[in-house]
Design an enzyme around this catalytic site. Structure first.
Site, PDB file in Angstrom:
ATOM      1  CG  ASP A   1      -1.980  -1.079   1.164  1.00  0.00           C
ATOM      2  OD1 ASP A   1      -1.852  -1.983   0.317  1.00  0.00           O
ATOM      3  OD2 ASP A   1      -2.921  -1.053   1.971  1.00  0.00           O
TER       4      ASP A   1
ATOM      5  NE  ARG B   1      -1.900   1.753  14.013  1.00  0.00           N
ATOM      6  CZ  ARG B   1      -1.028   0.916  13.500  1.00  0.00           C
ATOM      7  NH1 ARG B   1       0.260   1.045  13.797  1.00  0.00           N
ATOM      8  NH2 ARG B   1      -1.410  -0.068  12.715  1.00  0.00           N
TER       9      ARG B   1
ATOM     10  CG  ASP C   1      -4.828   1.352  12.564  1.00  0.00           C
ATOM     11  OD1 ASP C   1      -5.015   1.487  13.777  1.00  0.00           O
ATOM     12  OD2 ASP C   1      -4.123   0.453  12.074  1.00  0.00           O
TER      13      ASP C   1
ATOM     14  CB  SER D   1      -4.127  -7.859   6.638  1.00  0.00           C
ATOM     15  OG  SER D   1      -3.763  -6.580   7.117  1.00  0.00           O
TER      16      SER D   1
END
Length: 404
Positions: A18, A99, A128, A180
């Site tokens: 990505d 995060r 996210d 993933s």
């Protein structure tokens, strides 16, 4: 801020498919300089190897790799552990906790370099995007946020691979990737493949860190953890920093199949998703802390800590780290945790963690009071008056019913 006003973008870059596609896409669509930002949160040398050159090959003008492991442990993981936060009864918040430190470091770099935009590779379906953009809004609301998955026309791995081929950008990704995954010092998560169907049991291909309980040693292992004010300071009597302690406990826990969960969770955006998580070291630390809490906290303090933990888990999961509520909840948990000093020995066996021994200078447990043998400190006759007052409302209610 319009597309034309974007001159320099700092992209949260991983080196995966990505973000490799995002670099040239940003240059094509925003005609801007792209600076790659890589956060080292303990995902491992394999993922970080060659990442700077990969970013440059994708078209980035430069790549910054920033070690955030100590910040992650000392500023997020250890404080969160004091609250006892567990999302929906199982998830130890591995992705969520990383995060805030990633987003904060990304913003810091963008401001230092004079960038006018931030970019992330989160999809429009996940949590996210909210976590990153919530942090961006709290820390640098003046910066534009670009989320390619909400803008571009690509809708599959193959379409991204075709785009990279067209741009002659090398990639190690393939269309056959099944799962993933997201890894950091605290955990590794797995989504996709066969586990998208909740009727399918996870195959052995899912798990990457931990042995299955069936493959784990037939002999139990004991580990001693020492805490000061709720923070882990020693493992088996050896002083070590938080990063080293978690790495060691990850290795020990993985050997014994500790820390696997398979959960169908409620995402912030409204849908349910299924994930398999491995958090071996975290599972050990949390079990030991709860063993210490049972020794030290009185009944009402423990109840309040549990309430704080529920609220804090939701807050971390939902990406509300940079809020006054986080500060307030953490202050309460930290105040309670001032008592959490002591040693706990846990037993690891076939995927289980059980508390075997515990001691604390702040223990409220007294053998003199709890013993079934004769004692001179507790008059059992005193219980009669306590029970009479404790059940007074029920007694009055029953008398009213009888009278009616």
């Amino acid at each position: 801020m319009s597309v034309k006003n974007v001159k320099k973008v700092v992209l949260a870059y991983s080196g995966g498919l990505d973000t490799s596609a995002i670099v040239p896409w940003l240059k094509d669509n925003y005609d801007c300089e792209v600076i790659a930002f890589v956060a080292n949160v303990g995902q491992g040398d394999e993922e970080l190897a060659g990442v700077e050159q990969k970013a440059i090959n994708s078209g980035a003008s430069s790549c910054y790799v920033v070690d955030l492991r100590e910040e992650l442990v000392n500023e997020v993981i250890f404080p969160t552990l004091k609250t006892g936060a567990v999302y929906e009864g199982q998830y130890l918040l591995g992705t969520s906790m990383a995060r805030p430190v990633i987003a904060r470091a990304q913003v810091k770099l963008a401001l230092e370099l004079g960038a006018d935009a931030l970019c992330h590779g989160c999809t429009g379906k996940g949590n996210d995007q909210v976590r990153f953009e919530g942090a961006f809004a709290a820390l640098a609301p003046q910066l534009k946020v670009i989320a390619p998955w909400r803008e571009w026309e690509f809708n599959s791995r193959q379409s991204l691979l075709n785009y990279l081929a067209e741009k002659k950008i090398p990639t190690t990704a393939s269309a056959t990737k099944i799962y993933s995954r997201d890894a950091n010092l605290w955990h590794i998560s797995h989504e996709g493949g066969e586990i998208e169907n909740p009727w399918n049991e996870p195959s052995d291909q899912i798990w990457m860190w931990t042995k299955s309980p069936e493959q784990a040693p037939d002999k139990a292992e004991y580990v001693e953890l020492s805490f000061e004010a709720g923070e882990l300071k020693k493992v088996n009597g050896q002083a070590m920093n938080g990063v080293a302690a978690i790495e060691l406990l990850n290795a020990v826990g993985s050997e014994h199949g500790v820390g696997r969960i398979d959960i169908v969770e409620n995402r912030l955006v409204g849908m349910k998703s299924r994930g398999c998580y491995e958090t071996p070291g975290g599972t050990i630390i949390l079990a030991a802390l709860k063993g210490l809490e049972a020794l030290v906290y009185d009944r009402t303090s423990l109840k309040y800590r549990e309430e704080v933990g529920l609220e804090f888990a939701q807050l971390v999961y939902d990406g509300r780290w940079f809020t006054p509520l986080k500060d307030a909840l953490l202050a309460a948990a930290t105040s309670l945790a001032a008592q959490l000093t002591g040693d706990v020995v846990v037993k690891l066996y076939k995927g289980n963690v059980t508390v075997a021994k515990r001691r604390s200078p702040n223990s409220l447990y007294s053998e003199a009071f709890a013993t079934f043998e004769g004692d001179e400190v507790y008059n059992q006759k005193d219980a009669e008056g306590f029970i009479r007052l404790y059940s007074l409302a029920s007694r009055i209610r029953a008398l009213h019913a009888k009278k009616d």
